[in-house]
Write an enzyme that holds these catalytic residues in place. Structure first.
Site, PDB file in Angstrom:
ATOM      1  N   TYR A 221      38.538  53.613  43.155  1.00  0.00           N
ATOM      2  CA  TYR A 221      37.676  54.812  44.326  1.00  0.00           C
ATOM      3  C   TYR A 221      38.091  55.927  43.060  1.00  0.00           C
ATOM      4  O   TYR A 221      37.353  57.176  42.864  1.00  0.00           O
ATOM      5  CB  TYR A 221      39.337  55.496  44.568  1.00  0.00           C
ATOM      6  CG  TYR A 221      39.587  54.413  46.532  1.00  0.00           C
ATOM      7  CD1 TYR A 221      38.443  53.495  46.904  1.00  0.00           C
ATOM      8  CD2 TYR A 221      40.763  54.335  47.173  1.00  0.00           C
ATOM      9  CE1 TYR A 221      38.401  52.899  47.347  1.00  0.00           C
ATOM     10  CE2 TYR A 221      40.191  54.036  48.710  1.00  0.00           C
ATOM     11  CZ  TYR A 221      39.573  52.707  48.744  1.00  0.00           C
ATOM     12  OH  TYR A 221      39.345  51.921  49.515  1.00  0.00           O
TER      13      TYR A 221
ATOM     14  N   LYS B 244      43.151  39.807  43.110  1.00  0.00           N
ATOM     15  CA  LYS B 244      42.228  38.869  43.434  1.00  0.00           C
ATOM     16  C   LYS B 244      42.034  38.556  41.913  1.00  0.00           C
ATOM     17  O   LYS B 244      40.727  38.305  41.081  1.00  0.00           O
ATOM     18  CB  LYS B 244      40.396  39.666  43.533  1.00  0.00           C
ATOM     19  CG  LYS B 244      39.314  39.009  44.407  1.00  0.00           C
ATOM     20  CD  LYS B 244      39.690  37.392  44.989  1.00  0.00           C
ATOM     21  CE  LYS B 244      38.491  37.067  45.614  1.00  0.00           C
ATOM     22  NZ  LYS B 244      39.335  35.603  46.383  1.00  0.00           N
TER      23      LYS B 244
ATOM     24  N   ASP C 240      42.091  38.069  49.824  1.00  0.00           N
ATOM     25  CA  ASP C 240      41.880  37.004  51.416  1.00  0.00           C
ATOM     26  C   ASP C 240      42.351  35.867  51.389  1.00  0.00           C
ATOM     27  O   ASP C 240      42.914  36.667  52.936  1.00  0.00           O
ATOM     28  CB  ASP C 240      40.645  36.427  50.600  1.00  0.00           C
ATOM     29  CG  ASP C 240      41.186  35.219  49.433  1.00  0.00           C
ATOM     30  OD1 ASP C 240      41.518  36.208  48.838  1.00  0.00           O
ATOM     31  OD2 ASP C 240      39.957  34.633  49.589  1.00  0.00           O
TER      32      ASP C 240
ATOM     33  N   ASP D  67      44.039  49.541  51.080  1.00  0.00           N
ATOM     34  CA  ASP D  67      43.484  50.468  52.146  1.00  0.00           C
ATOM     35  C   ASP D  67      43.341  49.870  53.234  1.00  0.00           C
ATOM     36  O   ASP D  67      44.342  50.041  54.404  1.00  0.00           O
ATOM     37  CB  ASP D  67      42.495  51.514  51.337  1.00  0.00           C
ATOM     38  CG  ASP D  67      41.211  52.577  51.991  1.00  0.00           C
ATOM     39  OD1 ASP D  67      42.198  52.239  52.938  1.00  0.00           O
ATOM     40  OD2 ASP D  67      40.442  53.035  51.684  1.00  0.00           O
TER      41      ASP D  67
ATOM     42  N   ASP E 142      45.050  49.378  57.284  1.00  0.00           N
ATOM     43  CA  ASP E 142      44.593  48.701  58.246  1.00  0.00           C
ATOM     44  C   ASP E 142      45.161  47.780  59.122  1.00  0.00           C
ATOM     45  O   ASP E 142      45.445  47.695  60.959  1.00  0.00           O
ATOM     46  CB  ASP E 142      43.512  49.441  58.174  1.00  0.00           C
ATOM     47  CG  ASP E 142      43.155  51.081  57.733  1.00  0.00           C
ATOM     48  OD1 ASP E 142      43.915  51.714  57.993  1.00  0.00           O
ATOM     49  OD2 ASP E 142      42.425  51.491  58.292  1.00  0.00           O
TER      50      ASP E 142
END
Ligand code: NAD
Length: 356
Positions: A140, A191, A223, A247, A251
């Protein structure tokens, strides 16, 4: 006397923050402290007033406060603005300006809501873990970034996911410190099978873990973690991960608890911490008095505990929320047959009344 910089923001941010402030005023006498609040503008509200999502003067005020409290920013009115003028830039600017690098998101299942989760009750009942998301670096913020024209007339969009050793080490340390006060398990999510930045992430987390031999460390690819959160979320105690992965995973975790309207968060750094619900400004329900204010109210509890060392006040707020739920009151997002549906303001009043 403590100063709290309050950013109601946009959309339902304004509605839920008003409820949180009622709760703050109710617990204040019980703490023996005085809280002076100053309402400030960020996001769309700041764009409308000053033409930018966060002014330097406003950021300076937030930096001088003892804590920062935010509702939510954003909305369709500002969606067509260039990316550096959008409301979300104000939020990122605040987080960065406060150096609030660790976003703490507790994912806790209130027993009264277990049947509301889209996941089977036996999988989510008793759920209690935290996600620690790195907040001021990663993709970001990394550069270079942008959209460029290519010679063949097409375009290329690009961002940079970057982390330095100190950035990883400080969030990892926080994760181990949190785990020490909990069930002593840290899961680092990356990852590393594909991304170089994740390989460094994993190496540094392992180095930091050496200083916490009493805490168990495991690693999961993002994942796989996304899958495990649905399959067996109770295996987690503290999840620590980068900005982008955090992020998304937070959620997903919010949905385990039934509604994103239930999850508070704290963004902590070395100085001023910032408290906000996990959800956004929900333009689809703004102005209708139907938003769930509980995430924002629970963010006041986190502020009492972490910024003002008032665990009793924090527990009183949490107990009041549990009592309201036990008494059968629900906002639309957590409503189930046999319960009483109430609006945002009424929910704020019900919690405030129950603070003992
Ligand atoms: P959102 O969290 O605002 O809403 C997602 C869904 O959840 C919507 O259907 C909404 O009605 C519902 N919802 C959210 N909070 C709720 C609550 N308290 N009670 C009941 N229902 C609730 O996410 P979005 O729709 O992706 O984004 C809307 C705007 O908010 C965008 O402009 C986005 O950039 C911004 N946003 C801001 C923040 C922040 O300020 N921290 C975070 C996420 C999104």
């Amino acid at each position: 006397m403590y100063k709290i910089a309050v950013f109601p923001g946009d959309g339902i941010g304004v509605e839920v923050t008003a409820q949180a402030m009622k709760v703050l005023r109710k617990v204040e006498p019980k703490t023996g402290l005085r809280f002076e609040t100053e309402e400030l503008l960020a996001g769309g509200a700041s764009i409308d007033q000053f033409g930018v999502p966060l002014t330097p003067e406003t950021l300076a005020k937030a930096q001088k406060a003892d804590a920062v409290f935010l509702g939510a920013v954003g909305g369709p009115k500002w969606d067509s603005l260039p990316s550096d003028k959008r409301p979300e830039k104000g939020l990122l600017g605040l987080r960065k300006g406060l150096n609030a690098y660790a976003n703490v998101r507790p994912v806790k299942m209130f027993p009264q809501l277990a049947s509301r989760s889209p996941i089977r009750e036996e999988i989510v009942k008793g759920l209690d873990f935290i996600i620690l998301r790195e907040l001021v670096s990663g993709v970001y913020f990394g550069s270079p970034r942008g959209i460029e024209k290519l010679p063949d007339g097409t375009e290329r969009g690009f961002n940079t996911m970057s982390y330095t050793t100190p950035e990883i080490a400080r969030i990892a340390r926080r994760a181990f410190e949190f785990a020490r006060k909990r069930r002593k398990k840290v899961t680092s999510v990356d990852k590393a099978n594909v991304l170089d930045v994740s390989q460094l992430w994993r190496k540094v987390v392992i180095e930091v873990a050496n200083g916490f031999p009493d805490v168990e460390l495991s690693h999961r690819y993002v994942d796989d973690c996304a899958m495990q959160l649905i399959r067996d979320p109770k295996q987690f105690d503290v999840i620590v991960t980068s900005n982008l992965f955090g992020d998304i995973l937070s959620d997903e975790s919010a949905m385990l608890t039934g509604s994103i309207g239930m999850l508070p968060s704290a963004s902590v750094g070395d100085k001023v911490a910032m408290y906000e619900p996990v959800h956004g400004s929900a333009p689809d329900i703004a102005g209708k008095d139907i938003a769930n204010p509980l995430a924002t109210i629970l963010s006041v509890a986190m502020m009492m505990e972490h910024s003002f060392d008032q665990p009793k006040a924090a527990r009183a707020i949490e107990a009041a929320v549990e009592k309201v739920l036990a008494d059968g009151y629900r906002t639309a997002d957590i409503y189930a047959e046999g319960t009483t549906r109430v609006g945002c303001v009424k929910m704020g009043d019900l919690v405030t009344e129950r603070i003992s």
